[in-house]
Design a protein around this motif. Structure first.
Motif, mmCIF file in Angstrom:
data_model
loop_
_atom_site.group_PDB
_atom_site.id
_atom_site.type_symbol
_atom_site.label_atom_id
_atom_site.label_comp_id
_atom_site.label_asym_id
_atom_site.label_seq_id
_atom_site.Cartn_x
_atom_site.Cartn_y
_atom_site.Cartn_z
ATOM 1 N N PRO A 135 -43.612 -14.051 53.276
ATOM 2 C CA PRO A 135 -42.228 -13.557 53.236
ATOM 3 C C PRO A 135 -41.852 -12.644 54.398
ATOM 4 O O PRO A 135 -40.676 -12.544 54.739
ATOM 5 N N SER A 136 -42.833 -12.005 55.042
ATOM 6 C CA SER A 136 -42.509 -11.069 56.128
ATOM 7 C C SER A 136 -41.977 -11.774 57.372
ATOM 8 O O SER A 136 -41.556 -11.122 58.316
ATOM 9 N N ALA A 137 -41.990 -13.090 57.379
ATOM 10 C CA ALA A 137 -41.453 -13.811 58.535
ATOM 11 C C ALA A 137 -39.947 -14.050 58.403
ATOM 12 O O ALA A 137 -39.335 -14.586 59.311
ATOM 13 N N LEU A 138 -39.375 -13.663 57.241
ATOM 14 C CA LEU A 138 -37.954 -13.898 57.009
ATOM 15 C C LEU A 138 -37.181 -12.583 56.994
ATOM 16 O O LEU A 138 -37.590 -11.622 56.322
ATOM 17 N N GLY A 139 -36.062 -12.546 57.706
ATOM 18 C CA GLY A 139 -35.223 -11.355 57.722
ATOM 19 C C GLY A 139 -33.776 -11.707 57.418
ATOM 20 O O GLY A 139 -33.332 -12.832 57.670
ATOM 21 N N PHE A 140 -33.052 -10.732 56.878
ATOM 22 C CA PHE A 140 -31.649 -10.936 56.507
ATOM 23 C C PHE A 140 -30.840 -9.745 56.996
ATOM 24 O O PHE A 140 -31.214 -8.597 56.762
ATOM 25 N N TYR A 141 -29.728 -10.051 57.661
ATOM 26 C CA TYR A 141 -28.883 -8.975 58.187
ATOM 27 C C TYR A 141 -27.466 -9.234 57.713
ATOM 28 O O TYR A 141 -26.845 -10.227 58.084
ATOM 29 N N THR A 142 -26.963 -8.356 56.856
ATOM 30 C CA THR A 142 -25.667 -8.597 56.258
ATOM 31 C C THR A 142 -24.644 -7.580 56.734
ATOM 32 O O THR A 142 -24.764 -7.053 57.837
ATOM 33 N N SER A 143 -23.683 -7.251 55.930
ATOM 34 C CA SER A 143 -22.392 -6.792 56.398
ATOM 35 C C SER A 143 -21.943 -5.549 55.648
ATOM 36 O O SER A 143 -22.620 -5.041 54.770
ATOM 37 N N GLY A 144 -20.753 -5.101 55.995
ATOM 38 C CA GLY A 144 -20.036 -4.105 55.201
ATOM 39 C C GLY A 144 -18.717 -4.666 54.716
ATOM 40 O O GLY A 144 -17.796 -3.915 54.416
ATOM 41 N N GLN A 145 -18.614 -6.018 54.701
ATOM 42 C CA GLN A 145 -17.356 -6.647 54.300
ATOM 43 C C GLN A 145 -17.498 -7.689 53.202
ATOM 44 O O GLN A 145 -16.526 -8.327 52.855
ATOM 45 N N LEU A 146 -18.712 -7.880 52.685
ATOM 46 C CA LEU A 146 -18.836 -8.776 51.535
ATOM 47 C C LEU A 146 -18.506 -7.992 50.262
ATOM 48 O O LEU A 146 -18.173 -6.813 50.310
ATOM 49 N N PHE A 147 -18.639 -8.651 49.134
ATOM 50 C CA PHE A 147 -18.335 -8.010 47.855
ATOM 51 C C PHE A 147 -19.624 -7.584 47.155
ATOM 52 O O PHE A 147 -20.712 -8.081 47.439
ATOM 53 N N LEU A 148 -19.449 -6.657 46.225
ATOM 54 C CA LEU A 148 -20.581 -6.131 45.448
ATOM 55 C C LEU A 148 -21.441 -7.267 44.880
ATOM 56 O O LEU A 148 -22.674 -7.233 44.982
ATOM 57 N N GLU A 149 -20.806 -8.254 44.281
ATOM 58 C CA GLU A 149 -21.529 -9.346 43.629
ATOM 59 C C GLU A 149 -22.414 -10.070 44.632
ATOM 60 O O GLU A 149 -23.504 -10.567 44.293
ATOM 61 N N TRP A 541 -27.486 -15.600 37.328
ATOM 62 C CA TRP A 541 -26.023 -15.648 37.294
ATOM 63 C C TRP A 541 -25.486 -16.777 38.169
ATOM 64 O O TRP A 541 -26.214 -17.322 39.002
ATOM 65 N N HIS A 542 -24.205 -17.104 37.992
ATOM 66 C CA HIS A 542 -23.701 -18.318 38.637
ATOM 67 C C HIS A 542 -22.283 -18.187 39.200
ATOM 68 O O HIS A 542 -21.797 -19.099 39.858
ATOM 69 N N ASP A 543 -21.581 -17.091 38.929
ATOM 70 C CA ASP A 543 -20.217 -16.925 39.454
ATOM 71 C C ASP A 543 -19.932 -15.422 39.567
ATOM 72 O O ASP A 543 -20.770 -14.606 39.168
ATOM 73 N N PRO A 544 -18.771 -15.041 40.117
ATOM 74 C CA PRO A 544 -18.528 -13.611 40.319
ATOM 75 C C PRO A 544 -18.635 -12.790 39.025
ATOM 76 O O PRO A 544 -19.265 -11.724 39.018
ATOM 77 N N ALA A 545 -18.065 -13.296 37.938
ATOM 78 C CA ALA A 545 -18.064 -12.505 36.708
ATOM 79 C C ALA A 545 -19.484 -12.314 36.174
ATOM 80 O O ALA A 545 -19.866 -11.207 35.768
ATOM 81 N N SER A 546 -20.292 -13.373 36.184
ATOM 82 C CA SER A 546 -21.668 -13.217 35.685
ATOM 83 C C SER A 546 -22.500 -12.382 36.661
ATOM 84 O O SER A 546 -23.410 -11.653 36.249
ATOM 85 N N ALA A 547 -22.190 -12.463 37.953
ATOM 86 C CA ALA A 547 -22.891 -11.617 38.929
ATOM 87 C C ALA A 547 -22.549 -10.144 38.699
ATOM 88 O O ALA A 547 -23.408 -9.262 38.815
ATOM 89 N N PHE A 548 -21.295 -9.885 38.345
ATOM 90 C CA PHE A 548 -20.877 -8.495 38.074
ATOM 91 C C PHE A 548 -21.595 -7.968 36.827
ATOM 92 O O PHE A 548 -22.070 -6.824 36.819
ATOM 93 N N GLU A 549 -21.694 -8.792 35.803
ATOM 94 C CA GLU A 549 -22.404 -8.371 34.587
ATOM 95 C C GLU A 549 -23.875 -8.078 34.903
ATOM 96 O O GLU A 549 -24.449 -7.106 34.400
ATOM 97 N N ALA A 550 -24.478 -8.916 35.742
ATOM 98 C CA ALA A 550 -25.881 -8.696 36.112
ATOM 99 C C ALA A 550 -26.028 -7.378 36.873
ATOM 100 O O ALA A 550 -26.980 -6.613 36.651
ATOM 101 N N TRP A 551 -25.081 -7.100 37.752
ATOM 102 C CA TRP A 551 -25.114 -5.830 38.482
ATOM 103 C C TRP A 551 -24.983 -4.647 37.516
ATOM 104 O O TRP A 551 -25.669 -3.628 37.668
#
Lengths: 817, 154
Positions: A135-149, A541-551
């Protein structure tokens, strides 16, 4: 149409009010030409995604298209007002150059393909590297403009499913120091104050925070207080003559990089004049003795020498803060992106701890964010933190998170702090990260020392996935480009700088095959076949609402508790501040009102770091220093910047924003009104430096550092002599010269140094040395810098920045109007 | 009284540590945090060396200036470090940790000596310098812990 010109008058008309009164509403509205409010089919709930203020608005929809926006009068954040970027920025979504199909690199060229082909390629490379290198060979760089979910899903994917420690956001460039400073002082992230503190404060101190341009609506609130009875007095610390400086009772313009020396002298004076709430300090803090001992070495005269300020000014600043009954302090990039970032921001917290000014109306700290959803990357753990403000170094916290995700705790990396963005780039440079997935950000323009960053991103051993709305400079370097939906085209929540959560609902369909970021991440997870402890597909989870509940489950019981929130409640009530749970169903205006902090060794998010070296402390060290979980007063000695002006490079170069643009202009340059207000890069130089170099307003100049050069037209301004300012928004996508680096680039980050705060790991964009060279006389045109803001001209006749009728003009990527 | 011996040894070891921090900073120009912070920490050692030089004459010691540190003579730290830049980085940090630990211990000992002879000036010096020595150890430890997983897994 608004009755004012929001470009010429970005803060609009005054609605004066007095201390303790409610801020009057003023509704800002902008609709496409020819559309009247009664012709709008639907108004859809949202909030601003072009700055961190979180201004609530309704999106106007007509015939399936966005046709404008209107501020929400009843929302606690903006009471109807909107930033010019919000009034016009929505037009970018209609731009004909939106990404609408996935792209893959074939024979060196990016060619259109379908989602299955693109995702299969991403999955194949992920699987291959996981098998070969782990797993250490994979990196992810994200944003300040996506949503909480989306952030929570990404954190679950990276930390939970894949097991890589290499996930960070571009929030590292804007908000990492805010988070770090809060952890150092209060044990845990979480904004102590509230925007409503502006309604009550008698003194407002703004440290390196050009609020007028970074949070225009919040500044409107300050202006309305200033126009009302018993106005607050302002202290402004900034090397530029910002609109804030113009309104301030006291403006200090220190030499860049010396904030810790200044703050130590202010604390020295507060202690010397005994403006200390000893009862509060005794009951609620540890570390006061060390602060007294250390700041004894910083009398105003010493700081005056280091900062190149009058000692009397420092004494007056301390007297202003010491005399306040309700002190509000705000901090932003002038501290966060400068030498000793966290140490300086922590000293602002110390002022409040010393004075016992936390958690009551008007008495608060706002360690600000730069981006609209930066707060959510921190909460969700998509920015180099653990989900739910958990402590990676506390096994119980990790087990707790694993339980929320229904995963084995051993899958979650917790052997070292999550890897920060600059270190992710270093691992990619060295070849130990071979896969980098960039979502909704543009490092090829926004990271320091661009020549190096371009080399890293373009390296053939690195498989680069870019998920975005437009063909950015970064996407040009990608192996796979994934077209994303954006604001107004997808549903989710996000949270502003003062913990206010808003729902942003889908108003229209995304163009072509563009998909919401959440769908893309979940699609990846399904194709990768991730499973939880019970063999169910993970994430569950599978959509925004279920992702929000998981959060909500993942954050429950932590300070960022959303368990009392639902989409329905947010839709009905508008913005609500977390924590919001069964005991606090209406949210929480201020943290720490009871002098209780999330700082016990069991609860804290971090055991802290050495403020000078950045070395992390271990649990035993934390327990010894703060067994009772009190707030921590941490002192720090001044250490000089690593790159000081010299004979060859005699200026200090700082970079920053302008009011009219956001980030690398991917959206704001595609809104004609905004692009016209600030169409091209410029460099600010003081009148005395300009005279000495034989430079007049509008002359072409070259700014050069040890890393590269930028060519721009000079704006002769009231900036501190010896300092140059270049806005960082301008890259290459609309110049046709994507690799113009070496001999006269356009991006400020050709110049910046690779150096970061050892505590927060935030890159230092405001401490580079540079030289200035005149390139001959100009053609008489002034520089394209706005006249309404900190870049206002001095000593030259320059036409005022104003909106113009949208007729017969061509815009980059936007056709004609 | 052997306080002079302790001062002479600290003068030598802080000088060596300063040189070592600078050497490591120069040897890893692309490891930006190591480069920058190691440079800052070298300055602490230089400050300590000057402080010792200021107080040592009271104990009959006239140390050389800070410009002439003895080589650390530590030799190879990890097998394979000569041919592997990542291992060299770990080796350098490991060496800094050990050297800083030795210096920290010596400051501790000097502090004990200062107390028993009741020299308030020397006590103040050790109070100022000893904690910084521990902070340098923590820094090297923290960098090792953060950087080693990627290097060891690679």
């Amino acid at each position: 149409m608004p009755s004012r010109d929001p470009i010429a008058e970005p803060w609009g008309t005054r609605t004066p009010y007095g201390p303790g009164d409610p801020w009057p509403a003023r509704v800002d509205l902008h609709l496409a030409e020819g559309v009247e409010p009664d012709q709008v089919d639907r108004w859809v709930r949202s909030a601003s995604l072009l700055h961190s203020n979180g201004d609530a608005m309704d999106i106007a929809v007509k015939d399936g298209r966005i046709v404008g926006v209107r501020g929400r009068a009843e929302d606690r954040v903006n009471r109807g007002r909107l930033d010019p970027k919000d009034l016009y920025g929505w037009q970018a979504g209609h731009s004909p150059d939106r990404l609408t199909r996935p792209l893959v690199r074939r024979g060196g060229e990016l060619v259109e393909t379908d989602w299955d082909t693109a995702m299969d390629l991403v999955v194949e490379r992920s699987r291959g590297l996981l098998d070969e290198r782990g797993p250490s060979a994979l990196g992810f760089y994200t944003s300040g403009q996506l949503f909480l979910e989306e952030y929570h899903t990404l954190a679950a994917l990276c930390h939970g499913a894949i097991g890589t420690n290499h996930l960070d956001g571009n929030t590292r460039l804007c908000t990492a120091t805010a988070a770090a400073a809060l952890k150092e002082s209060f044990g845990c992230d979480g904004q102590p104050g509230s925007y409503a503190d502006i309604d009550h404060a008698d003194v407002i101190a703004l440290y390196g925070h050009n609020m007028a341009e970074t949070q225009a609506v919040l500044w409107t609130r300050v202006l309305d207080r200033l126009a009302g009875p018993n106005p607050p007095r302002l202290l402004c610390v900034d090397p530029r003559p910002t609109p804030v400086a113009r309104e301030a009772a006291l403006h200090l313009a220190p030499r860049p990089g010396t904030n810790v020396a200044l703050m130590n002298a202010i604390l020295h004076e507060l202690i010397r004049t005994d403006r200390v709430d000893h009862a509060y300090v005794e009951a609620h803090t540890v570390g006061y003795g060390e602060l007294v001992r250390l700041t004894a070495d910083y009398p105003p005269e010493r700081a005056a020498e280091i900062c190149d300020l009058p000692a009397q000014g420092i004494r007056e600043a301390a007297a202003l803060l010491g005399g306040a009954e309700r002190l509000l302090s705000t901090v932003l990039q002038g501290f966060y992106q400068s030498n000793q970032a966290t140490a300086a921001a922590v000293q602002v917290n110390n002022v409040h701890l010393l004075r016992g000014m936390l958690g009551r109306p008007g008495a608060g700290v706002l360690q600000m964010n730069g981006q609209p959803t930066a707060e959510n990357t921190r909460e969700c753990g998509a920015d180099g933190d653990m989900t739910g403000f958990r402590n990676w170094n506390n096994d119980r916290h990790v087990a707790d998170l694993a339980a929320a995700w229904n995963l084995d705790p051993a899958r979650i990396p917790h052997y070292a702090p999550p890897t920060h963005a600059m270190q992710i780039m270093r691992y990619a440079e060295k070849g130990s990260i071979r896969f980098l997935w960039v979502s909704a950000t543009n490092p090829a323009v926004s990271l320091p020392e661009l020549r190096r960053i371009r080399e890293v991103l373009a390296h053939r051993d690195l498989f680069l996935v870019v998920q975005d709305v437009f063909m950015t400079e970064t996407a040009e370097l990608a192996d796979v480009v994934l077209p994303a939906a954006t604001w107004g085209e997808k549903t989710g929540t996000f949270t502003n700088s003062d913990r206010t959560v808003h729902l942003s609902e889908k108003a229209v369909e995304p163009p072509g095959q563009a998909r919401p970021d959440l769908d893309i991440f979940l699609d990846y997870a399904r194709r990768m076949g991730f499973r939880d402890r019970d063999g169910r597909p993970f994430p569950q989870w599978h959509d925004p609402a279920s992702a929000f509940e998981a959060w909500k489950r993942a954050g429950a019981g932590r300070p960022c508790d959303y368990s009392g929130l639902t989409y329905d409640l947010l839709r009905d009530a508008g913005g609500i501040q977390w924590p919001c749970d069964a005991d606090r169903p209406e949210g929480t205006e201020r943290l720490y009102a009871d002098g209780r902090f999330w700082a016990s060794p069991e609860e804290c998010e971090s055991y802290g770091r050495d403020l000078v070296t950045g070395a992390p402390l271990e649990e035993a060290e934390y327990r010894a220093a703060n067994p009772g979980g009190l707030a921590m007063i941490k002192a720090a000695e001044y250490v000089a910047p690593h790159e000081e002006p010299s004979g060859e490079y005699p200026f200090t170069l700082i970079t920053g924003r302008t009011l009219y643009h956001f980030h690398t202009r991917t959206k704001t340059a595609r809104a004609p009104e905004l692009q016209r207000a600030a169409p091209e890069v410029w460099v600010e130089v003081s009148a005395s430096d300009a005279r000495e170099a034989g430079i007049a307003e509008g002359d072409p100049v070259e700014v050069r550092s040890a890393r590269g050069a930028v060519v721009a037209r000079a704006r002769v301004s009231g900036i501190r002599p010896g300092v140059l300012f270049v806005p960082f928004h301008y890259g290459y996508w609309d110049t046709g010269a994507p690799d113009a680096g070496g001999a006269g680039g356009r991006a400020a980050n050709e110049l910046s140094a690779t150096d970061w705060d050892p505590v927060s790991k935030q890159p230092l964009y405001k401490t580079a040395a540079a030289r200035l060279r005149a390139l001959g006389p100009g053609d008489g045109r002034p520089s394209p810098a706005p006249t309404t803001t900190a870049s206002a001209p001095v000593g030259a006749e320059v036409a005022r920045t104003r909106g113009e009728p949208d007729t017969r003009e061509t815009y980059p990527g936007g056709g004609t109007r | 009284m052997r306080i002079g011996v302790a001062l002479r040894e600290l003068h030598r070891s802080e000088s060596a540590l300063s040189a070592e921090f600078l050497r490591v900073a120069g040897r890893h120009p692309q490891e930006h945090e190591v480069r920058h912070v190691a440079g800052d920490l070298a300055a602490w050692s230089r400050d300590h060396v000057l402080t010792i030089a200021g107080i040592a004459p009271r104990y009959g010691v006239e140390p050389d200036g800070p410009g002439s540190p003895e080589p650390s003579g530590e030799g190879r730290e990890l097998p394979g470090e000569e041919s592997d830049a990542d291992l060299l980085l770990l080796a350098d940090l490991r060496r800094l940790y050990r050297m800083s630990a030795g210096v920290a211990l010596d400051w501790d000992l000097l502090g004990q000596g200062a107390r028993v002879v009741g020299d308030s000036g020397l006590i103040e010096v050790t109070r100022r310098c000893a904690p910084r020595s521990v902070r340098r150890m923590r820094w090297a430890r923290g960098m090792l812990r953060a950087l080693s997983p990627q290097i060891l897994a690679g």
